[in-house]
Design a protein around this motif. Sequence first.
Motif: not given
Length: 330
Positions: A45-60, A63-76
Amino acid sequence: MEALDRSILATLAYYGALRRPLTPVETYERLIPSERLGVPALRPTLGAIVSRLDALVADTTVVTEYGLYALADTPAEFGALFVQRQKESARKYQRLLKYAWWLQAVPYVRALATSGSLALASTGKESDWDMFVVAHAGRLYTARTSLLLATLMMGRLRTKRMRSAPDTFCFNHYITTDGLALRHRSIFTAHAMAWLIPVFDTNNILRKLWQANQWICDYSAQAGGTEFVRRSVTHSRVLNAARRTLEFFLNTFIGAAIERVFRVWMQRRINRNPVTRERGGRIVADARELEFHPHSFEAVALARYHTTLTRYGLGRYLEHLQRNGNLYDS
């Protein structure tokens, strides 16, 4: 690694190869199926996606910015850069609509859609307008010639002599109403088709296109047709009446002869062009499809995607680059 995390990371990795961060909704819609990554079928579900995205952000890991998500090695500041590109894309799209409105009068064009970076809302100032066209069966070459002439008269046609051609039409893929099932099937084609945005569409042709290509769901959670994205031209009764009138006169033996002349002439030009024989791209020219991607970005995108998959321990699930050669049918 949790099963759903594989799909999320692969999806962010693929769109990272396109330099395109994703919102949670986009991640949900374009999620690469778990079956492609060695995991039994998941339908999160969309809720499950949001939950796992937040967990992946928490363990670095993400990364997220302006409500967008990308892998941690994405340029600043990837979010700020994408917002700028969104604004530029919106400006370009409004400009495109002003010219595309007139194309409703072009005979035998049944659907016109934006593709590429403009459809992804990630275009730059120097970018052209990549277009996907569905033409009436048996009139592919008449439709193409008419489109080229119409946009040439507007001064908005990208030609091969232009090294940079911002805000010009680039019609690089045509199919016919009796050839909606695409032959080239890959993760790159699947996601490109899923993002098509209708400029105008008679009789829901693009809906039929997505239905005819359900294989897209082997690579993306949804085949396309996001309901809340509708940026089409205003329907013109006058222009559509003009198109029908032109087609009335062309639906004769004269029109069939004109189609044959255009087909022979165009195929001869395509076949004589040295680019047609080069490897690394795709040129198709037959009765049901015209595709002009002589230097396709597919190989570049897949190379970037594979590098990232390998870095995250998913190197066993690389996508095969289909080299089905350049096709030419006389």
